[in-house]
Design a protein around this motif. Structure first.
Motif, short mmCIF file in Angstrom:
data_model
loop_
_atom_site.label_atom_id
_atom_site.label_comp_id
_atom_site.label_asym_id
_atom_site.label_seq_id
_atom_site.Cartn_x
_atom_site.Cartn_y
_atom_site.Cartn_z
N THR A 1 32.92 -21.14 57.18
CA THR A 1 32.05 -20.15 56.55
C THR A 1 31.14 -20.79 55.52
O THR A 1 29.93 -20.55 55.51
N ARG B 1 34.07 -32.08 63.61
CA ARG B 1 35.26 -31.37 63.16
C ARG B 1 35.93 -32.10 61.99
O ARG B 1 36.38 -31.48 61.04
N LYS C 1 36.88 -12.49 63.24
CA LYS C 1 37.46 -12.82 61.95
C LYS C 1 36.45 -13.64 61.13
O LYS C 1 36.31 -13.47 59.93
N PHE C 2 35.76 -14.52 61.83
CA PHE C 2 34.78 -15.37 61.17
C PHE C 2 33.65 -14.54 60.57
O PHE C 2 33.31 -14.68 59.39
N ASP D 1 42.60 -18.39 55.88
CA ASP D 1 42.75 -19.64 56.61
C ASP D 1 41.69 -20.64 56.11
O ASP D 1 40.50 -20.38 56.21
N ARG E 1 32.70 -31.55 75.17
CA ARG E 1 33.44 -30.88 74.11
C ARG E 1 34.00 -31.84 73.06
O ARG E 1 33.95 -31.58 71.88
N LEU F 1 40.55 -23.32 57.25
CA LEU F 1 39.62 -23.80 58.26
C LEU F 1 38.47 -22.81 58.46
O LEU F 1 37.30 -23.19 58.53
N ILE F 2 38.84 -21.54 58.51
CA ILE F 2 37.79 -20.52 58.63
C ILE F 2 36.87 -20.56 57.43
O ILE F 2 35.65 -20.50 57.56
N THR G 1 36.92 -23.56 68.40
CA THR G 1 37.43 -22.60 69.38
C THR G 1 38.69 -21.88 68.89
O THR G 1 39.04 -20.83 69.40
N ARG G 2 39.35 -22.48 67.89
CA ARG G 2 40.57 -21.87 67.37
C ARG G 2 40.26 -20.64 66.52
O ARG G 2 41.14 -19.84 66.21
N ILE G 3 39.00 -20.53 66.10
CA ILE G 3 38.65 -19.44 65.18
C ILE G 3 38.09 -18.25 65.94
O ILE G 3 37.11 -18.37 66.67
N PRO G 4 38.72 -17.09 65.79
CA PRO G 4 38.19 -15.90 66.45
C PRO G 4 36.89 -15.45 65.80
O PRO G 4 36.80 -15.39 64.57
#
Lengths: 195, 195
Positions: free
Chosen positions: A150, A120, B175-176, A143, A113, A145-146, B169-172
């Motif tokens: 994307t 990242r 939502k993504f 957000d 991991r 980060l999202i 892993t923090r991103i659902p």
DNA sequence: AACAAAGGTTAACACTGTTAAGTAAACAGT
DNA sequence: ACTGTTTACTTAACAGTGTTAACCTTTGTT
């Protein structure tokens, strides 16, 4: 310890020149003037070796992106620069780029991991830029980060379609990338003046 | 002739259950109660067999998309439906989706050009929808085919990031995908009312 | 009855990843 | 100078791989 680097170099050469299927332990060993078993002194197994190659490639990509970051520039320009740098790297070093996404995680559950954290940091480079755009209200973001993921995903898709030769031959590559970059960015921007 | 189908079925089962690396000619043969050489009566080689599997998966994807097409619906809704159907297919049948993009073209130069035409028909399904949007001036499009590829590529990227477990892993996940679909579509739409 | 084709098989070649065991050289401690 | 240990590697082997050539049977046709 010099052999470890030699193995990595030779492996990458073979991967790039002769393809993945030709990258066998014995072939690597032969070209490094050792026996196949010697590789196991420096890498747990073939997957582990492959992992090291992936890491290298990720770093190269990260550097290519880092080079293009210029906080002085206009925000949208920065996004575009990064997108184009990403695409350029992938098209200029297709094999190296492929390596990054080569692992089929289902077949490699041992994939550690924490290795992904290096990727990242590249995402966070992008997320940083996006955060600035958010502050300036130039961009519609929940957000950052999202959003970074994307954008990344979309660009990866564009690149991957081209690398996999899935692009219709009738479509000129440049027009395709131009339009893709254009649309990806526009998807984020708040358009103040309707056409 | 029944053996051919049996081989295809068994191959797919092995690929899905045990992974690509376990899909060997001998294992397939064993599970089909024949010898490995028998497979060569129906498929030129392993690549050829893999190709047949790819074709099947592409058709499944195409059907999943076709099911969702509804010309009665609003144009943007159609785009969104298709995007979501695509993503759903990929997430529900990850292995099958992976098969489609599994071929590394450099290692498979024999890949027959015309096979891709079946995928093309799926693109044209999307291109058709886009053309309608263009007529209605709802969308800013130069060439609908290019746009279809661009959308396709973006969605593929989104899906592939998730399938490759590259998503933070923090991103659902939901939502993504929501945000991704939203942005991809907005990249094409002419926004008449600025936020 | 004779011939050919269909649908398989066995045996083999040249590879693959990986492991257990061995070797030879370099170094450390007494 | 003699041990013991570590380092860096090798040999031999196992079980598996894709693929081919040659060989059987069974079936169908003339």
């Amino acid at each position: 310890m010099a052999l470890r680097e030699e193995i990595l170099e030779v492996s990458k050469d073979i991967l790039i020149q002769d393809g993945f299927s030709k990258m066998s332990m014995r072939r690597i060993a032969r070209r490094a003037n050792v026996t196949a078993t010697s590789i196991y002194l420096y890498f747990k197994n073939k997957d582990d070796l492959l992992l090291a190659l992936i890491e290298e490639s990720i770093n190269d990509l990260k550097n290519a992106l880092q080079e293009v970051v210029d906080p002085g520039k206009d925000f949208i320009q920065q996004l575009e620069d990064m997108a184009r740098a990403y695409i350029r790297f992938a098209l200029d070093h297709p094999k190296e780029y492929e390596i990054i996404y080569m692992v089929r995680p289902e077949e490699m559950p041992k994939y550690p991991r924490e290795k992904f954290n290096e990727v990242r940091s590249a995402y966070e480079l992008l997320a940083g830029i996006i955060s600035k755009g958010k502050e300036q209200n130039l961009i519609e973001v929940d957000d950052p980060l999202i959003s970074a993921y994307t954008i990344w995903a979309q660009i990866h898709g564009v690149v991957s379609v081209m690398l996999n030769k899935r692009l219709d031959t009738r479509i000129p590559r440049e027009k395709f990338t131009d339009q893709a970059v254009d649309h990806i960015i526009k998807g984020f921007i708040i358009q103040k003046t309707p056409a």
